[in-house]
Design a protein around this motif. Structure first.
Motif, short mmCIF file in Angstrom:
data_model
loop_
_atom_site.label_atom_id
_atom_site.label_comp_id
_atom_site.label_asym_id
_atom_site.label_seq_id
_atom_site.Cartn_x
_atom_site.Cartn_y
_atom_site.Cartn_z
N PRO A 581 40.82 -22.05 -39.89
CA PRO A 581 41.33 -20.73 -40.23
C PRO A 581 40.29 -19.84 -40.91
N ASN A 582 39.46 -20.42 -41.79
CA ASN A 582 38.51 -19.57 -42.50
C ASN A 582 37.36 -19.11 -41.61
N GLU A 583 37.27 -19.66 -40.38
CA GLU A 583 36.23 -19.22 -39.45
C GLU A 583 36.71 -18.08 -38.56
N GLU A 584 38.01 -17.78 -38.63
CA GLU A 584 38.54 -16.73 -37.77
C GLU A 584 37.96 -15.38 -38.17
N SER A 585 37.47 -14.67 -37.18
CA SER A 585 36.84 -13.38 -37.48
C SER A 585 37.90 -12.29 -37.56
N PHE A 586 37.49 -11.18 -38.13
CA PHE A 586 38.39 -10.02 -38.19
C PHE A 586 38.76 -9.57 -36.79
N GLU A 587 37.80 -9.72 -35.86
CA GLU A 587 38.04 -9.31 -34.47
C GLU A 587 39.16 -10.14 -33.86
N ASP A 588 39.19 -11.44 -34.19
CA ASP A 588 40.25 -12.30 -33.66
C ASP A 588 41.61 -11.87 -34.20
N LEU A 589 41.66 -11.50 -35.49
CA LEU A 589 42.92 -11.06 -36.09
C LEU A 589 43.38 -9.75 -35.44
N THR A 590 42.41 -8.87 -35.15
CA THR A 590 42.74 -7.61 -34.48
C THR A 590 43.30 -7.88 -33.09
N GLU A 591 42.66 -8.84 -32.38
CA GLU A 591 43.15 -9.21 -31.05
C GLU A 591 44.58 -9.73 -31.12
N GLU A 592 44.86 -10.53 -32.15
CA GLU A 592 46.21 -11.08 -32.31
C GLU A 592 47.22 -9.97 -32.55
N SER A 593 46.84 -8.98 -33.38
CA SER A 593 47.78 -7.89 -33.68
C SER A 593 48.01 -7.02 -32.43
N ILE A 594 46.95 -6.85 -31.61
CA ILE A 594 47.10 -6.09 -30.37
C ILE A 594 48.02 -6.83 -29.40
N THR A 595 47.81 -8.17 -29.29
CA THR A 595 48.68 -8.98 -28.43
C THR A 595 50.13 -8.89 -28.88
N LEU A 596 50.34 -8.97 -30.21
CA LEU A 596 51.69 -8.87 -30.78
C LEU A 596 52.31 -7.52 -30.44
N ALA A 597 51.50 -6.44 -30.54
CA ALA A 597 52.00 -5.10 -30.24
C ALA A 597 52.44 -4.99 -28.78
N TRP A 598 51.59 -5.48 -27.87
CA TRP A 598 51.94 -5.39 -26.44
C TRP A 598 53.14 -6.27 -26.10
N ASN A 599 53.28 -7.40 -26.78
CA ASN A 599 54.45 -8.26 -26.54
C ASN A 599 55.74 -7.58 -26.96
N ASN A 600 55.62 -6.62 -27.89
CA ASN A 600 56.81 -5.94 -28.41
C ASN A 600 56.87 -4.47 -28.01
N ILE A 601 56.10 -4.09 -26.98
CA ILE A 601 55.96 -2.68 -26.62
C ILE A 601 57.30 -2.05 -26.23
N ALA A 602 58.26 -2.87 -25.83
CA ALA A 602 59.58 -2.35 -25.46
C ALA A 602 60.33 -1.80 -26.68
N LYS A 603 59.84 -2.14 -27.89
CA LYS A 603 60.50 -1.67 -29.12
C LYS A 603 59.93 -0.33 -29.60
N LEU A 604 59.24 0.37 -28.70
CA LEU A 604 58.69 1.69 -29.01
C LEU A 604 59.84 2.67 -29.25
N LYS A 605 59.82 3.36 -30.38
CA LYS A 605 60.88 4.30 -30.73
C LYS A 605 60.29 5.68 -31.00
N LEU A 606 61.01 6.73 -30.58
CA LEU A 606 60.58 8.10 -30.82
C LEU A 606 60.70 8.42 -32.30
N ASP A 607 59.58 8.90 -32.88
CA ASP A 607 59.55 9.20 -34.31
C ASP A 607 59.78 10.70 -34.54
N LYS A 608 58.94 11.53 -33.90
CA LYS A 608 59.05 12.99 -34.06
C LYS A 608 58.61 13.65 -32.76
N GLN A 609 59.02 14.92 -32.59
CA GLN A 609 58.57 15.68 -31.43
C GLN A 609 58.44 17.15 -31.80
N TYR A 610 57.41 17.80 -31.21
CA TYR A 610 57.13 19.20 -31.55
C TYR A 610 56.70 19.93 -30.28
#
Length: 900
Positions: A581-610
Motif C-alpha cells: 500500500p505505501n508504494e501506491e503512487s498518487f497516479e494510481d489513486l487518481t486512476e482508482e477514483s476515475i474508475t470509480l467515477a465511470w462505474n457510477n456515471i449513471a448517478k450523474l445529477k443536474l445541479d444548476k442550469q443557466y
C-alpha cells in the motif's frame, strides 16, 4: 449400443424393425437372438438385445442374395413354423462391440447366411423391396452414381412424410415454416423435418433416432451462425449458451433459401433480446481485457465456420508451449513459447528450406504444405481415448498403428517441428478443464509400440505432475503476458490477412488451393463422380477457416501493474501485482477514483442550469480552480460565467461570425477561440482584452487543440496546421510569435481533430466522412478510414489505442489506432453530437437533448438522463470525471455532478 457412428461416412439410417436373428435354423445347435434390424443406405445392421452378443453389420455391396423365401420352396427353413423371414446371403460381415467392448471391428470372410424374422410379418415385402433398391445402388461402379441414387431414395422418403404437429409443445403455437433438413453431428448426418413456430425450433428425425423430436426454445437461443457444410453454404448452428464450445443443434439444409429463411426467423426473434456479435466487437472486448485469450479464440473459430459438429472444420487452437523437457515451466522466458508469427510448417528453418525448394519447382497451382494444420484425422488423433468410436468410423473399423498414436506430448511436438508432412496445430481441449482425452480410462486396446510398450495414457512433460496440472499450466501459458502480446500474429496467419495472397506467400503460409473457401465451386462440376471424389478429398484433408480480417490484427492492450488470469470457468479476473500500500503512487489513486467515477456515471445529477447565450453553444473551457466557465457560441461571443456569483462576468465579440471552439492555455491566463471568420483569437483573462489574432487559414476554423506549447488548428480549408507558439511578454505590447511547423493536407473540409496522450498521433475527421490518423512528428498519414458521413466529434481513449467517433449516421465507431481497423460499430437511435468515454463506457449528448450512458462492449444504452430541450452541442468533463458541464442548442449551460 447402436449409434450412427456404426454407419459408413455419408451413409443414412432409414428404419428399424424388431426381429429375431436365427442361426443354424433347423439344426440341433439352432440359436435365436432377439433384437433390432436396422435398414441403412449401405448396410444391414442387427443389434441384439443381449449386450454380450456382437452387433452384426452386413455391407450391402457384399450381399449375394436378399430374399423372403416362399412357402412352397423346398428345403426352406421357414416353411414349417416361420413367417416374416428375410434371408441374407453374404460374402463378408463385421462383428462390432462383442461383449460390449469398444474395439476394432472383427471381419468374418466367406459365404454366410443370416435369417431375420420380423415381428410384423406383413412388413417383409416392403423391407425386401427397400433392400433390393439399396443393394442396386451399392453395386453401381461409380461413387457419384451411388450417391445420386441414394439421395433420390432419401428425398422420396422425406417427401412421403411430414412433421408431426402433435409434437408441438403447445396447441397455441403458430407454424412459421416447415422444410427438409439433416441434423449434423461429427462424421454423420441424420435426415428429417425442421419446423419453426413462434416459440420453438423443432427437428424430427426420419428414423426417430436418437429421439422422436429435438426441440429448441427460441427464448433460450443466444447465438446463431450460418455455416459452410461440405463446401456449400447450407449449414445453420444454434447455441443456447454464450461461451460453450458445443452447440445445441447443427442443421444442414437442402437449399440456400430454406437455410436463410430459418436463420431469418430465429434471428428476428432473438435480435430483440441479444446484441449480434461480430469479430470486431469481440476484438474490442479482447483488446480491453474483458474476455480471455481462450474465449476470443473460441469466438473467432465460431465466426470462421469452425464447429465441433464438423470434424473437417473443427476449432483450431495454437501450439503455445515449446518446452516439453524442463522440470519447471518458466512462463517469464520468451524461449518457453512457440513463435506465434509463423505457421507450424515454418518453425523449423531446415524443413522450411526443403519445402520452399519444392514449392519453387512446383507447377501451378503451387502450395508449400502437402497436409493441413487441422483435419478430421488430426482431431481424432488427439481425441481417440475419449472418442474411439469416431476413430473407428473414420478408419473403417480400425485404430491407427500404435506408433502413430497420440502417445506423448513431447513426441507429437517434435514431429510437428521435424516431420516431413506433419504441420498440425492443437484443439481447444488442450486449454480446457477435462483431461479425459489424455487418459485411457476406457481401457481401450490401442496396441503395442515397436519396443513392446502398450499404448496407455498420454506421456506428459516433466513439468506436469498429472493431466489436470498439464491443462492448468497450458491455460496459464495461453493467458500469459507473452501470448497476450503475440496472439494477434497467429490470428493474422489463421484467420487474418496472412491467410491468402502475397502476404500468405511471404509468411510461408500456403496450403493446397482446395482447402480455401471458394477454392472450388461444386455447382460448376457437372460430373457427379468427380464431385463426390473432390468433396471426399477436401473433407478428409481439412479446410482453412473463413477469412475474418483483411488488415493486420491489432495487438492486445496489456494493463499496467495488472496480469490476466483465467479461472476454471474461463472468465477473466484482473489480479493486482504484489505492490504494498505505501508504494501506491498518487497516479494510481487518481486512476482508482476515475474508475470509480465511470462505474457510477449513471448517478450523474443536474445541479444548476443557466441560459447565457443567444445561439447554440459550441465550446466549453474551465480553468484549474473551477471558479468560472468560458463558453463560445454561434452568436459570435466568448463569455466568462462565474459559478460563485452565477453571473456573466465577461462577454467578448471578436467579429460577427460564429465561434466554433475554445480552450484555456496552461496558467489559466489566456483563452483561445476559433472562429468561422478564418481566425484564431487569443483573449487575456487578466487584462480582459483581445491579446492576439492568428490569421492562419483560408476558411472557417472548426476545432483547436493545445499541447506542450503547440497549437493544432483544423479548418474548412482542408488543412490541419501545427503551430509553435511563443507567448508575448505579459506586461509589454509584444504579440505572440507563431511558427508553422506542419501542414496536414486533406481533400475536403476538416470538421474535428484530437491528439493522443503522448501528442505524437493526431486524428482528423473530414466533411466527406474520412478519418485520417497522422504521425505528428513526421507529418505523414498512417491510416485512412472512409465512412462517407459528417463527423460531429471523436476522441482517443486514455490509453491512446482506440479512437471513438460519432457522426450523422447515428453510429459510434471504434478504430484501432495501431492498424486503422474499424473494430466496433454501435448503432444509436439518433445522432450523438458530443461525448466523453473511458474506453468502455460512453457519456454522450444526443440530438434530442438527453444525456445517454452506453455500455460500448454490450452495444446498448444503460441510462437516459433528461437534459437540454435541443441538441447537446458541447461537453466538458473534469480530470476526476465526477463533474460535467454541457451546452446545447437551447443556449443553456448545465452543471452536472456525480452523487454517489
Amino acid at each position: 449400443r447402436f449409434s450412427l457412428l456404426l454407419l459408413n461416412l455419408e451413409e443414412y439410417y432409414f428404419e428399424q424393425h424388431t426381429a429375431n436373428h436365427i442361426i443354424n435354423k433347423g439344426h440341433k445347435d439352432e440359436r435365436k437372438f432377439r433384437g433390432s434390424l436396422k435398414i441403412c443406405s449401405k448396410s444391414i445392421i442387427f443389434e441384439p438385445d443381449d449386450n454380450i452378443q456382437p452387433i452384426i453389420k452386413i455391407p450391402l455391396r457384399d450381399c449375394i442374395t436378399i430374399k423372403a423365401p416362399e412357402d412352397n420352396e423346398a428345403n426352406n427353413p421357414f416353411t414349417r413354423d416361420t413367417s416374416g423371414g428375410i434371408s441374407v446371403l453374404c460374402s463378408q460381415v463385421f462383428l462390432i462391440k462383442e461383449r460390449n467392448v469398444i474395439a476394432p471391428y472383427k471381419t468374418i470372410r466367406g459365404r454366410t447366411e443370416h435369417l431375420f424374422q420380423l415381428d410384423v410379418a406383413g412388413k417383409v415385402g416392403d423391407v425386401v423391396q427397400t433392400l433390393h433398391q439399396l443393394y442396386r445402388a451399392s453395386c453401381l461402379d461409380k461413387m457419384g452414381d451411388q450417391a445420386a441414387m441414394i439421395t433420390a431414395i432419401l428425398q422420396s422418403r422425406l417427401a412421403r412424410t411430414s412433421f408431426d404437429k402433435n409434437r408441438f409443445q403447445s396447441i397455441s403455437e403458430t407454424l412459421h415454416m416447415e422444410c427438409k433438413a439433416e441434423m449434423v453431428t461429427p462424421l454423420v448426418t441424420n435426415p428429417g423435418h425442421v419446423c419453426v413456430t413462434d416459440a420453438n425450433l423443432y427437428f424430427q428425425p426420419l428414423n426417430g433416432y436418437p429421439k422422436p423430436v429435438v426441440q429448441i426454445t427460441l427464448q433460450n437461443v443466444r447465438r446463431i451462425y450460418k455455416r459452410r457444410h461440405g463446401l456449400m453454404p447450407l449449414g445453420l448452428e444454434v447455441f443456447c449458451t454464450e461461451n460453450d464450445l458445443c452447440s445445441d443443434i447443427y442443421l444442414k439444409f437442402y437449399s440456400y433459401q430454406d437455410r436463410d429463411e430459418v436463420y431469418f426467423l430465429i434471428a428476428t426473434y432473438i435480435e430483440n433480446h441479444i446484441a449480434e456479435h461480430t469479430a470486431e466487437s469481440y476484438m474490442l472486448q479482447w483488446q480491453r481485457g474483458h474476455i480471455s485469450n481462450y474465449q476470443y479464440l473460441l469466438h473467432l473459430n465460431n465466426l470462421a465456420d469452425r464447429s465441433c459438429n464438423d470434424l473437417s472444420q473443427y476449432p483450431v487452437f495454437p501450439w503455445i508451449i515449446a518446452d516439453y523437457s524442463s522440470s519447471v515451466l518458466d512462463l517469464t522466458k520468451p524461449e518457453t513459447f512457440r513463435d506465434l508469427s509463423k505457421p507450424v510448417g515454418a518453425l523449423n528453418k531446415e524443413r522450411l528450406d526443403r519445402l520452399l525448394t519444392r514449392y519453387q519447382e512446383m507447377p501451378e497451382p503451387k502450395f508449400m504444405y502437402g497436409s493441413h494444420y487441422s483435419s478430421p484425422g488430426y482431431v481424432l488423433f488427439y481425441l481417440v481415448r475419449v472418442a474411439p468410436e469416431y476413430m473407428l468410423c473414420l478408419q473403417n473399423g480400425k485404430f491407427d498403428h500404435a506408433d502413430r498414436m497420440f502417445n506423448s506430448i513431447a513426441e507429437t511436438w517434435k514431429n510437428c517441428l521435424d516431420g516431413a508432412t506433419d504441420f498440425k496445430e492443437l484443439i481447444p481441449e488442450f486449454y480446457e478443464n477435462d483431461p479425459s482425452f489424455l487418459v485411457n480410462s476406457l481401457k481401450l486396446d490401442l496396441g503395442k509400440r515397436q519396443g513392446g510398450k502398450i499404448v496407455e495414457d498420454v506421456e506428459l512433460p516433466p513439468w506436469a505432475s498429472g493431466p489436470d496440472d498439464f491443462l492448468q499450466k497450458s491455460q496459464e501459458a495461453l493467458e500469459s503476458q507473452y501470448v497476450s502480446e503475440h496472439l494477434h500474429e497467429w490470428i493474422d496467419i489463421i484467420f487474418g490477412y496472412k491467410q491468402k495472397g502475397s502476404e500468405a506467400v511471404a509468411a510461408h503460409n500456403v496450403f493446397h488451393p482446395l482447402t480455401y473457401e471458394g477454392g472450388v465451386d461444386l455447382n460448376s462440376i457437372m460430373d457427379p463422380n468427380e464431385k463426390v471424389a473432390l468433396l471426399t478429398q477436401i473433407l478428409e484433408f481439412g479446410q482453412t477457416p473463413k477469412q475474418l480480417f483483411t488488415t493486420p490484427h491489432p495487438q492486445r492492450i496489456i494493463p499496467r501493474l495488472k496480469s490476466l488470469s483465467r479461472t476454471s470457468s474461463h472468465s477473466v479476473s484482473l489480479a493486482e501485482s504484489p505492490v504494498s500500500p505505501n508504494e501506491e503512487s498518487f497516479e494510481d489513486l487518481t486512476e482508482e477514483s476515475i474508475t470509480l467515477a465511470w462505474n457510477n456515471i449513471a448517478k450523474l445529477k443536474l445541479d444548476k442550469q443557466y441560459k447565457i447565450h443567444k445561439e447554440a453553444i459550441t465550446g466549453i473551457a474551465v480553468p484549474c480552480n473551477g471558479s468560472s466557465v468560458f463558453t463560445t457560441s454561434q452568436d459570435s461571443t466568448l463569455k466568462m460565467f462565474s459559478k460563485e456569483s452565477k453571473t456573466i462576468q465577461r462577454s467578448v465579440s471578436f467579429s460577427n461570425m460564429a465561434l466554433s471552439s475554445c480552450l484555456i492555455l496552461p496558467g489559466d491566463t489566456t483563452v483561445i477561440s476559433s472562429s468561422w471568420d478564418n481566425h484564431i483569437y487569443f483573449y487575456s483573462v487578466a487584462f480582459g482584452r483581445q491579446q492576439d489574432i492568428l490569421m492562419g487559414h483560408d476558411d472557417a476554423v472548426s476545432k483547436i487543440c493545445w499541447r506542450d506549447g503547440r497549437l493544432y488548428s483544423a479548418s474548412w480549408d482542408s488543412t490541419v496546421k501545427v503551430w509553435h507558439c511563443v507567448p508575448g511578454e505579459t506586461l509589454s505590447n509584444k504579440k505572440h510569435h507563431f511558427e508553422l511547423l506542419a501542414e496536414l493536407e486533406h481533400d475536403v473540409s476538416v470538421n474535428t481533430i484530437d491528439l493522443n496522450a503522448a501528442n505524437t498521433i493526431l486524428a482528423s475527421g473530414t466533411k466527406d466522412g474520412t478519418i485520417s490518423v497522422w504521425d505528428v512528428t513526421t507529418a505523414t498519414a498512417l491510416h485512412q478510414c472512409f465512412f462517407f458521413l459528417y463527423f460531429f466529434a471523436f476522441f482517443f481513449c486514455t490509453d491512446s489505442r482506440h479512437l471513438l467517433s460519432t457522426g450523422e449516421d447515428c453510429c459510434f465507431k471504434v478504430i484501432d489506432v495501431q492498424t486503422g481497423m474499424l473494430i466496433s460499430s454501435v448503432t444509436t437511435d439518433e445522432p450523438q453530437r458530443c461525448f466523453k468515454w473511458d474506453g468502455n463506457t460512453i457519456l454522450s449528448g444526443a440530438q434530442s437533448g438527453e444525456l445517454l450512458i452506453w455500455d460500448l462492449l454490450g452495444g446498448k444504452v444503460t441510462e437516459r438522463i433528461k437534459g437540454h430541450t435541443g441538441a447537446v452541442t458541447a461537453m466538458w468533463m473534469n480530470e476526476q470525471c465526477n463533474s460535467v458541464i454541457t451546452g446545447g442548442e437551447d443556449k443553456q449551460i448545465m452543471f452536472w455532478k456525480l452523487q454517489y
